[in-house]
Design a protein around this motif. Structure first.
Motif, PDB file in Angstrom:
ATOM      1  N   SER A 157       0.842  -1.184   0.000  1.00 40.43           N
ATOM      2  CA  SER A 157       0.000   0.000   0.000  1.00 40.43           C
ATOM      3  C   SER A 157       0.878   1.236   0.000  1.00 40.43           C
ATOM      4  O   SER A 157       2.028   1.203   0.428  1.00 40.43           O
ATOM      5  CB  SER A 157      -0.891  -0.004   1.246  1.00 40.43           C
ATOM      6  N   ALA A 169      -1.601   6.075   2.482  1.00 43.12           N
ATOM      7  CA  ALA A 169      -2.964   5.533   2.468  1.00 43.12           C
ATOM      8  C   ALA A 169      -3.392   5.225   3.901  1.00 43.12           C
ATOM      9  O   ALA A 169      -2.618   4.703   4.699  1.00 43.12           O
ATOM     10  CB  ALA A 169      -3.033   4.267   1.624  1.00 43.12           C
ATOM     11  N   SER A 212     -10.007  -4.038   5.330  1.00 44.12           N
ATOM     12  CA  SER A 212     -10.557  -4.110   3.979  1.00 44.12           C
ATOM     13  C   SER A 212     -11.389  -5.381   3.844  1.00 44.12           C
ATOM     14  O   SER A 212     -11.314  -6.287   4.683  1.00 44.12           O
ATOM     15  CB  SER A 212      -9.411  -4.124   2.964  1.00 44.12           C
ATOM     16  N   PHE A 241      -6.572   1.115  -4.681  1.00 42.04           N
ATOM     17  CA  PHE A 241      -6.913  -0.259  -4.352  1.00 42.04           C
ATOM     18  C   PHE A 241      -7.502  -0.909  -5.597  1.00 42.04           C
ATOM     19  O   PHE A 241      -8.441  -0.381  -6.184  1.00 42.04           O
ATOM     20  CB  PHE A 241      -7.947  -0.271  -3.218  1.00 42.04           C
ATOM     21  N   ILE A 266     -10.866   3.546   2.608  1.00 44.46           N
ATOM     22  CA  ILE A 266      -9.521   4.085   2.432  1.00 44.46           C
ATOM     23  C   ILE A 266      -9.567   5.548   2.005  1.00 44.46           C
ATOM     24  O   ILE A 266     -10.515   5.990   1.369  1.00 44.46           O
ATOM     25  CB  ILE A 266      -8.749   3.251   1.380  1.00 44.46           C
TER      26      ILE A 266
END
Length: 142
Positions: free
Chosen positions: A6, A10, A16, A36, A90
């Protein structure tokens, strides 16, 4: 073992969705902006199709401007539905919550309110943020 990569700026609000939950969506390649992207294995060539298109360009780029739109064609050519999932938990941390892009990024997601997003992403001590973000980027190989 699962490995995820990532951006260091972020910020995830909640865990998630699991790969199993995303796979239950069928022929969907799920993305949230360019932060993503989840593709079932049968559509994984969509990534390389975009890369081949990009690396074969030897002049002006006439394709999609945003990365998530540039990826779309490769996945759709393989029969996938390309879905912008704004419920992905996110956002991206900018230098300040007063930046226009900070508000835009928090408004783009639909998992929590704009006010909650700005508070979650920016109302932390800078040293705390860096300690957490640096520790969450670690990945290892078996």
């Amino acid at each position: 073992m699962q490995v995820a990569k990532s951006r260091p700026d972020a910020v995830f609000f909640f865990p998630s969705f699991t790969a199993q939950e995303l796979l239950l969506r069928g022929d969907l390649v799920t993305h949230f902006s360019d932060l993503f992207v989840f593709s079932p294995r049968r559509f994984s060539d969509g990534f390389s199709r975009w890369w081949d298109n990009y690396t074969s360009c030897d002049g002006p780029w006439y394709h999609a401007y945003f990365p998530e739109d540039a990826l779309r064609k490769g996945f759709e050519d393989l029969g996938a539905f390309y879905y912008y999932d704004r419920k992905t938990p996110i956002s991206v941390r900018r230098s300040s919550k007063n930046e226009t892009s900070a508000t835009w990024l928090c408004r783009d997601q639909r998992r929590i309110s704009l006010e909650s997003c700005l508070s979650t992403v920016y109302d932390v001590n800078e040293e705390q943020y860096l300690a957490v973000s640096n520790s969450s980027v670690a990945a290892s190989c078996p």
